[in-house]
Design an enzyme around this catalytic site. Structure first.
Site, PDB file in Angstrom:
ATOM      1  N   PRO A  26       0.791  -1.224   0.000  1.00  0.00           N
ATOM      2  CA  PRO A  26       0.000   0.000   0.000  1.00  0.00           C
ATOM      3  C   PRO A  26       0.832   1.287   0.000  1.00  0.00           C
ATOM      4  CG  PRO A  26      -0.148  -1.141   2.115  1.00  0.00           C
ATOM      5  CD  PRO A  26       0.519  -2.079   1.157  1.00  0.00           C
ATOM      6  N   ASN A  27       0.317   2.234  -0.751  1.00  0.00           N
ATOM      7  CA  ASN A  27       0.847   3.600  -0.864  1.00  0.00           C
ATOM      8  C   ASN A  27       2.100   3.715  -1.730  1.00  0.00           C
ATOM      9  OD1 ASN A  27      -1.164   4.912   0.794  1.00  0.00           O
ATOM     10  ND2 ASN A  27      -0.243   3.841   2.516  1.00  0.00           N
ATOM     11  N   ARG A  34       5.686  12.193  -3.151  1.00  0.00           N
ATOM     12  CA  ARG A  34       5.743  12.730  -1.791  1.00  0.00           C
ATOM     13  C   ARG A  34       6.782  11.965  -0.986  1.00  0.00           C
ATOM     14  NH1 ARG A  34       0.286  11.336   0.104  1.00  0.00           N
ATOM     15  NH2 ARG A  34       1.137  12.012   2.086  1.00  0.00           N
ATOM     16  N   TYR A  39      11.648   7.939   0.783  1.00  0.00           N
ATOM     17  CA  TYR A  39      11.432   6.935  -0.264  1.00  0.00           C
ATOM     18  C   TYR A  39      12.031   7.300  -1.615  1.00  0.00           C
ATOM     19  CZ  TYR A  39       8.151   5.531   3.346  1.00  0.00           C
ATOM     20  OH  TYR A  39       7.606   5.161   4.540  1.00  0.00           O
ATOM     21  N   ASN A  91       7.842  -5.789  -1.530  1.00  0.00           N
ATOM     22  CA  ASN A  91       7.881  -4.728  -0.524  1.00  0.00           C
ATOM     23  C   ASN A  91       6.459  -4.649   0.028  1.00  0.00           C
ATOM     24  OD1 ASN A  91       7.924  -2.483   1.060  1.00  0.00           O
ATOM     25  ND2 ASN A  91       8.975  -1.173  -0.431  1.00  0.00           N
ATOM     26  N   ALA A  94       3.444  -1.007   4.561  1.00  0.00           N
ATOM     27  CA  ALA A  94       2.977  -1.029   5.956  1.00  0.00           C
ATOM     28  C   ALA A  94       2.508  -2.422   6.389  1.00  0.00           C
ATOM     29  CB  ALA A  94       1.851  -0.014   6.139  1.00  0.00           C
ATOM     30  N   HIS A  97       4.499  -4.778   8.803  1.00  0.00           N
ATOM     31  CA  HIS A  97       4.466  -4.710  10.268  1.00  0.00           C
ATOM     32  C   HIS A  97       3.129  -5.163  10.850  1.00  0.00           C
ATOM     33  CE1 HIS A  97       7.832  -2.331   9.010  1.00  0.00           C
ATOM     34  NE2 HIS A  97       7.052  -1.405   8.487  1.00  0.00           N
ATOM     35  N   ASP A 104       0.930 -15.506   5.826  1.00  0.00           N
ATOM     36  CA  ASP A 104       0.423 -16.867   5.665  1.00  0.00           C
ATOM     37  C   ASP A 104       0.266 -17.233   4.192  1.00  0.00           C
ATOM     38  OD1 ASP A 104       0.380 -17.213   8.400  1.00  0.00           O
ATOM     39  OD2 ASP A 104      -1.798 -17.008   8.603  1.00  0.00           O
ATOM     40  N   GLU A 115      12.625  -9.824   0.462  1.00  0.00           N
ATOM     41  CA  GLU A 115      11.878  -8.677   1.027  1.00  0.00           C
ATOM     42  C   GLU A 115      12.717  -7.415   0.814  1.00  0.00           C
ATOM     43  OE1 GLU A 115      11.018  -9.264   5.190  1.00  0.00           O
ATOM     44  OE2 GLU A 115      10.515  -7.151   5.512  1.00  0.00           O
ATOM     45  N   HIS A 117      12.868  -3.088   1.233  1.00  0.00           N
ATOM     46  CA  HIS A 117      12.343  -1.805   1.727  1.00  0.00           C
ATOM     47  C   HIS A 117      13.215  -0.686   1.204  1.00  0.00           C
ATOM     48  CE1 HIS A 117       9.569  -3.832   4.340  1.00  0.00           C
ATOM     49  NE2 HIS A 117      10.565  -4.641   4.676  1.00  0.00           N
ATOM     50  N   LEU A 118      12.571   0.373   0.770  1.00  0.00           N
ATOM     51  CA  LEU A 118      13.310   1.530   0.264  1.00  0.00           C
ATOM     52  C   LEU A 118      14.082   2.214   1.381  1.00  0.00           C
ATOM     53  CD1 LEU A 118      10.238   2.647  -1.736  1.00  0.00           C
ATOM     54  CD2 LEU A 118      12.442   2.268  -2.838  1.00  0.00           C
ATOM     55  N   SER A 119      13.392   2.437   2.496  1.00  0.00           N
ATOM     56  CA  SER A 119      14.022   3.124   3.625  1.00  0.00           C
ATOM     57  C   SER A 119      14.678   2.096   4.545  1.00  0.00           C
ATOM     58  CB  SER A 119      12.974   3.926   4.398  1.00  0.00           C
ATOM     59  OG  SER A 119      11.988   3.058   4.949  1.00  0.00           O
ATOM     60  N   ARG A 124      14.283   3.923  11.783  1.00  0.00           N
ATOM     61  CA  ARG A 124      13.033   4.670  11.892  1.00  0.00           C
ATOM     62  C   ARG A 124      12.301   4.294  13.190  1.00  0.00           C
ATOM     63  NH1 ARG A 124       9.933   4.575   6.337  1.00  0.00           N
ATOM     64  NH2 ARG A 124       8.897   6.325   7.393  1.00  0.00           N
ATOM     65  N   ARG A 128       8.461  -0.097  13.065  1.00  0.00           N
ATOM     66  CA  ARG A 128       8.887  -0.556  11.730  1.00  0.00           C
ATOM     67  C   ARG A 128       9.971  -1.625  11.838  1.00  0.00           C
ATOM     68  NH1 ARG A 128       6.392   3.085   8.211  1.00  0.00           N
ATOM     69  NH2 ARG A 128       6.137   5.119   9.156  1.00  0.00           N
TER      70      ARG A 128
HETATM   71  O1  CA2 Z   1      10.808   1.596   3.280  1.00  0.00           O
HETATM   72  C1  CA2 Z   1       9.921   0.940   2.741  1.00  0.00           C
HETATM   73  O2  CA2 Z   1       9.988   0.511   1.601  1.00  0.00           O
HETATM   74  C2  CA2 Z   1       8.618   0.685   3.515  1.00  0.00           C
HETATM   75  O3  CA2 Z   1       8.183  -0.639   3.197  1.00  0.00           O
HETATM   76  C3  CA2 Z   1       7.635   1.714   3.008  1.00  0.00           C
HETATM   77  C4  CA2 Z   1       6.317   1.705   3.767  1.00  0.00           C
HETATM   78  C5  CA2 Z   1       6.536   1.746   5.274  1.00  0.00           C
HETATM   79  O4  CA2 Z   1       5.290   1.599   5.944  1.00  0.00           O
HETATM   80  C6  CA2 Z   1       7.491   0.658   5.725  1.00  0.00           C
HETATM   81  O5  CA2 Z   1       7.687   0.792   7.125  1.00  0.00           O
HETATM   82  C7  CA2 Z   1       8.811   0.773   5.020  1.00  0.00           C
HETATM   83  C8  CA2 Z   1       5.449   2.914   3.370  1.00  0.00           C
HETATM   84  C9  CA2 Z   1       5.223   3.067   1.901  1.00  0.00           C
HETATM   85  C10 CA2 Z   1       4.561   4.395   1.665  1.00  0.00           C
HETATM   86  O6  CA2 Z   1       5.044   4.910   0.456  1.00  0.00           O
HETATM   87  C11 CA2 Z   1       4.856   6.243   0.204  1.00  0.00           C
HETATM   88  C12 CA2 Z   1       5.520   6.752  -0.893  1.00  0.00           C
HETATM   89  C13 CA2 Z   1       5.415   8.078  -1.208  1.00  0.00           C
HETATM   90  C14 CA2 Z   1       4.621   8.908  -0.444  1.00  0.00           C
HETATM   91  C15 CA2 Z   1       3.953   8.408   0.648  1.00  0.00           C
HETATM   92  C16 CA2 Z   1       4.059   7.059   0.964  1.00  0.00           C
END
Ligand code: CA2
Length: 165
Positions: A26-27, A34, A39, A91, A94, A97, A104, A115, A117-119, A124, A128
């Site tokens: 998601p997102n 943003r 990210y 990836n 959210a 977590h 499953d 797996e 993750h960008l960040s 953080r 997370r």
């Molecule tokens: O670092 C990552 O890739 C995460 O999986 C990104 C998730 C975050 O909940 C994880 O803890 C770490 C959030 C993705 C949201 O992506 C956005 C991208 C641009 C603007 C807003 C949200």
């Protein structure tokens, strides 16, 4: 319900296998618009294009799929088993977590995955720092931005070429 947008991109078929699936949670469709500090500024379409091009150069079929809905991601994992997908890059965003259900699904289909993750989730908030996926993963790449997906892909391409002997 409105059909989910499938951001998939397909390249040439690899003989004897359905190849690779990249799943974005998601997102992540907001990438590039943003929160660049966390990210980066690369869009999801750019990431998917780079992955598809690299896989295609190696003769491997790669699809990418993003959803903001847990059940849709779970159903895509189930479909991946039917398709004979060899490896996944995921990836879970959210859902990393929170989602025992997506965990499953991956455990149930038994498709090996990396797996990503960008960040750097360890730099953080504490919430997370727990993943429902990492103990099942072949490995985890976190904090290397969009390059993390390409590194995961390189690893899986080398596995595929070893598998094929
Ligand atoms: O670092 C990552 O890739 C995460 O999986 C990104 C998730 C975050 O909940 C994880 O803890 C770490 C959030 C993705 C949201 O992506 C956005 C991208 C641009 C603007 C807003 C949200």
């Amino acid at each position: 319900m409105k059909k989910q947008k499938d951001t998939s991109s397909a390249t040439s078929q690899v003989p004897g296998g359905a190849g690779l699936l990249v799943l974005h949670g998601p997102n992540l469709n907001l990438l590039g618009s943003r929160e660049p500090d966390h990210y980066g500024s690369t869009t999801l379409a750019e990431i998917n294009r780079a992955l598809a091009q690299r896989a295609e150069a190696a003769g491997v079929h790669l699809e990418a799929f993003q959803s903001n809905h847990e059940g849709v991601l779970i159903e895509r994992v189930h479909a991946a088993r039917e398709q004979g997908i060899r490896y996944l890059i995921i990836n879970p965003a959210a859902y990393t977590h929170t989602s025992v259900a997506l965990r499953d699904a991956l455990a149930g289909t038994d498709i090996p995955f990396v797996e990503v993750h960008l960040s750097n989730v360890y730099a953080r908030e504490p919430f997370r720092q727990h993943s429902y996926f990492s103990d099942l993963a072949l490995g985890v790449i976190t904090g290397l931005g969009s390059e993390g997906y390409l590194l995961a892909l390189e690893y899986l391409l080398s596995k595929i070429s070893t598998d094929q002997g």
